[in-house]
Each structure stands twice: as structure tokens, then as C-alpha cells.
Enzyme design. Sequence first.
Site, PDB file in Angstrom:
ATOM      1  N   LYS A  81       0.818  -1.187   0.000  1.00 13.42           N
ATOM      2  CA  LYS A  81       0.000   0.000   0.000  1.00 13.42           C
ATOM      3  C   LYS A  81       0.869   1.261   0.000  1.00 13.42           C
ATOM      4  O   LYS A  81       0.425   2.336  -0.353  1.00 13.42           O
ATOM      5  CB  LYS A  81      -0.861   0.029   1.278  1.00 13.42           C
ATOM      6  CG  LYS A  81      -1.715  -1.203   1.494  1.00 13.42           C
ATOM      7  CD  LYS A  81      -2.335  -1.142   2.907  1.00 13.42           C
ATOM      8  CE  LYS A  81      -2.892  -2.499   3.283  1.00 13.42           C
ATOM      9  NZ  LYS A  81      -3.259  -2.519   4.706  1.00 13.42           N
ATOM     10  N   GLU A  84       8.048   3.653  -6.044  1.00 13.51           N
ATOM     11  CA  GLU A  84       8.179   3.114  -4.689  1.00 13.51           C
ATOM     12  C   GLU A  84       8.266   4.233  -3.655  1.00 13.51           C
ATOM     13  O   GLU A  84       8.756   5.326  -3.949  1.00 13.51           O
ATOM     14  CB  GLU A  84       9.466   2.280  -4.590  1.00 13.51           C
ATOM     15  CG  GLU A  84       9.270   0.810  -4.888  1.00 13.51           C
ATOM     16  CD  GLU A  84       8.584   0.053  -3.753  1.00 13.51           C
ATOM     17  OE1 GLU A  84       7.907   0.683  -2.910  1.00 13.51           O
ATOM     18  OE2 GLU A  84       8.721  -1.175  -3.727  1.00 13.51           O
ATOM     19  N   ASP A 113      14.684  -0.120   1.231  1.00 15.89           N
ATOM     20  CA  ASP A 113      15.459  -0.406   2.439  1.00 15.89           C
ATOM     21  C   ASP A 113      16.533  -1.421   2.063  1.00 15.89           C
ATOM     22  O   ASP A 113      17.615  -1.045   1.638  1.00 15.89           O
ATOM     23  CB  ASP A 113      14.511  -0.904   3.527  1.00 15.89           C
ATOM     24  CG  ASP A 113      15.206  -1.124   4.854  1.00 15.89           C
ATOM     25  OD1 ASP A 113      16.416  -0.839   4.943  1.00 15.89           O
ATOM     26  OD2 ASP A 113      14.567  -1.585   5.810  1.00 15.89           O
ATOM     27  N   LYS A 137      17.323   4.097   1.852  1.00 13.74           N
ATOM     28  CA  LYS A 137      18.128   3.949   3.066  1.00 13.74           C
ATOM     29  C   LYS A 137      19.502   3.370   2.721  1.00 13.74           C
ATOM     30  O   LYS A 137      19.644   2.746   1.672  1.00 13.74           O
ATOM     31  CB  LYS A 137      17.405   3.017   4.050  1.00 13.74           C
ATOM     32  CG  LYS A 137      16.241   3.677   4.766  1.00 13.74           C
ATOM     33  CD  LYS A 137      15.764   2.754   5.860  1.00 13.74           C
ATOM     34  CE  LYS A 137      14.618   3.359   6.619  1.00 13.74           C
ATOM     35  NZ  LYS A 137      14.088   2.411   7.618  1.00 13.74           N
ATOM     36  N   ASP A 155       3.965   3.519   6.891  1.00 10.23           N
ATOM     37  CA  ASP A 155       3.161   3.342   8.104  1.00 10.23           C
ATOM     38  C   ASP A 155       3.945   2.728   9.242  1.00 10.23           C
ATOM     39  O   ASP A 155       5.003   2.121   9.054  1.00 10.23           O
ATOM     40  CB  ASP A 155       1.966   2.428   7.811  1.00 10.23           C
ATOM     41  CG  ASP A 155       2.390   0.966   7.675  1.00 10.23           C
ATOM     42  OD1 ASP A 155       3.325   0.697   6.881  1.00 10.23           O
ATOM     43  OD2 ASP A 155       1.819   0.102   8.362  1.00 10.23           O
ATOM     44  N   ARG A 162       0.245   6.818   7.531  1.00 17.32           N
ATOM     45  CA  ARG A 162       0.426   6.801   6.068  1.00 17.32           C
ATOM     46  C   ARG A 162       0.045   8.128   5.434  1.00 17.32           C
ATOM     47  O   ARG A 162       0.627   8.545   4.455  1.00 17.32           O
ATOM     48  CB  ARG A 162      -0.474   5.730   5.435  1.00 17.32           C
ATOM     49  CG  ARG A 162       0.097   4.336   5.483  1.00 17.32           C
ATOM     50  CD  ARG A 162      -0.647   3.454   4.488  1.00 17.32           C
ATOM     51  NE  ARG A 162      -0.633   2.052   4.875  1.00 17.32           N
ATOM     52  CZ  ARG A 162       0.378   1.227   4.651  1.00 17.32           C
ATOM     53  NH1 ARG A 162       1.454   1.648   4.040  1.00 17.32           N
ATOM     54  NH2 ARG A 162       0.318  -0.033   5.029  1.00 17.32           N
TER      55      ARG A 162
HETATM   56  P1  IMP Z   1      12.948  -3.838   1.285  1.00 17.36           P
HETATM   57  O1  IMP Z   1      13.577  -2.746   0.434  1.00 17.36           O
HETATM   58  O2  IMP Z   1      12.651  -5.090   0.507  1.00 17.36           O
HETATM   59  O3  IMP Z   1      13.730  -4.090   2.536  1.00 17.36           O
HETATM   60  O4  IMP Z   1      11.513  -3.372   1.794  1.00 17.36           O
HETATM   61  C1  IMP Z   1      11.040  -2.093   1.658  1.00 17.36           C
HETATM   62  C2  IMP Z   1       9.712  -2.023   2.375  1.00 17.36           C
HETATM   63  O5  IMP Z   1       9.903  -2.067   3.787  1.00 17.36           O
HETATM   64  C3  IMP Z   1       9.024  -0.701   2.085  1.00 17.36           C
HETATM   65  O6  IMP Z   1       8.196  -0.761   0.938  1.00 17.36           O
HETATM   66  C4  IMP Z   1       8.261  -0.449   3.362  1.00 17.36           C
HETATM   67  O7  IMP Z   1       7.017  -1.090   3.306  1.00 17.36           O
HETATM   68  C5  IMP Z   1       9.103  -1.123   4.439  1.00 17.36           C
HETATM   69  N1  IMP Z   1       9.975  -0.153   5.144  1.00 17.36           N
HETATM   70  C6  IMP Z   1      11.321  -0.071   5.085  1.00 17.36           C
HETATM   71  N2  IMP Z   1      11.784   0.929   5.853  1.00 17.36           N
HETATM   72  C7  IMP Z   1      10.698   1.514   6.420  1.00 17.36           C
HETATM   73  C8  IMP Z   1      10.511   2.627   7.319  1.00 17.36           C
HETATM   74  O8  IMP Z   1      11.464   3.318   7.766  1.00 17.36           O
HETATM   75  N3  IMP Z   1       9.232   2.918   7.650  1.00 17.36           N
HETATM   76  C9  IMP Z   1       8.162   2.226   7.207  1.00 17.36           C
HETATM   77  N4  IMP Z   1       8.289   1.170   6.370  1.00 17.36           N
HETATM   78  C10 IMP Z   1       9.535   0.826   5.970  1.00 17.36           C
END
Ligand code: IMP
Length: 184
Positions: free
Chosen positions: A48, A104, A108, A136, A164, A170
Site C-alpha cells: 500500500k 516506490e 530499504d 536507506k 506506516d 500513512r
Molecule cells: P525492502 O527494500 O525489501 O527491505 O523493503 C522495503 C519495504 O519495507 C518498504 O516498501 C516499506 O514497506 C518497508 N519499510 C522499510 N523501511 C521503512 C521505514 O522506515 N518505515 C516504514 N516502512 C519501511
Amino acid sequence: MRIEDVEGELDRILLTEEEILTKLDELARQVEEDYKGKRVPLLVGVLKGAVVVLSDFAKALNFHAEMDFMAVSSYGHGTKSSGVVRILKDLDADIHDRDVLIVEDIIDTGLTLSWLIENLESRGAKSVKVLALLRKPDAMKVHVPVQYLGFDIPNEFVVGFGLDYAEKYRNLRAVAVLAKHVYS
Ligand code: IMP
């Protein structure tokens, strides 16, 4: 939701709505330039979190933006994402031979996004590019190509603009670091 509505729950504001909208405008100009003379790219949002960014970004574009959405869940241990992904809601559109732009909220670890890029490429998309509002530092580990980036942010838990904590914040009109007392 305004910042003052949840002020006591936030540690600090990283980005105001104005800064974010200005950046999305800049990115929209770049996207318009890059896709000039081509069929408009299909904007793909991952539910979402991406909904808020996709909505503001699409409004900033000066061409008819087609949008589609996917919902995925990644299997992981606790809060760590593993890169193993299950599709909960698939795209409605056939992307064969189309330029796709994934929009996106945040990258992360980048594991989900790497999987998604490969998945969309395997369907015969002409190109798959990525626009992310936030990135990040861990995203540097798995190299995820991001053609259009809003802001690099520190490795802290942030909320707002689609992001969120337990389905809250959100719709906050800013990106903010959540106060520790809220989640500990
Ligand atoms: P990744 O890049 O596969 O680790 O996942 C990214 C997802 O993790 C994002 O789409 C968010 O849903 C969630 N996420 C990562 N960091 C944060 C944060 O600081 N706050 C809220 N959600 C986060």
C-alpha cells in the site's frame, strides 16, 4: 494529516510536504524528457505504501499517466525481508513490450524491488525503471538500480507519505522519524 495532529509521536521531521512535492515535480520533468516521443510508461505502484507517492507523482506529470498496482508479501523473519515474494494482487495490464516505471515509497534492503524488477522483465516488458522517494543506506548492499531518486535518508524508522507504523501515519503530510516511545 497535519504534523501538529501527531507532534508528540514524532522525533523529528525529515522532509516537509513542500520539499517532497518540489522533488516529485523535478523527477516528473526528468521522466517526461526521458520518455519523450515514446508511448507513456505504465506507472506501477506496490500497495500500500506507494499509493501516496504515486498519486502525487502522477499529478506532477504533464502527460496522461496510466497506473496499475500490485500487492506482494515478502516472507521474512520478523521485520527482516528475505527476498522471497508472493503476489497477493497482480497487475491488470499486459506489460509485454511496454515501458514500465515502478514507483516506490522507500528502498530499504531492496530485496523486494530486485525480485519485482526481474518478475516484470520476465513478462517481456520493454524496459523496467524505478522511481523511489526515499532510499536507506542498506540499499547499497544489494545493488538496486534507481533511475529517479528523491532523497537518501539515514537508517531510521520513518513514517508518513505512504509509510506506516502498524497502519498508522500513512497520510501524514511529511516524512518523519517516529519517536522511540511509540514503538518500544
Ligand atoms: P525492502 O527494500 O525489501 O527491505 O523493503 C522495503 C519495504 O519495507 C518498504 O516498501 C516499506 O514497506 C518497508 N519499510 C522499510 N523501511 C521503512 C521505514 O522506515 N518505515 C516504514 N516502512 C519501511
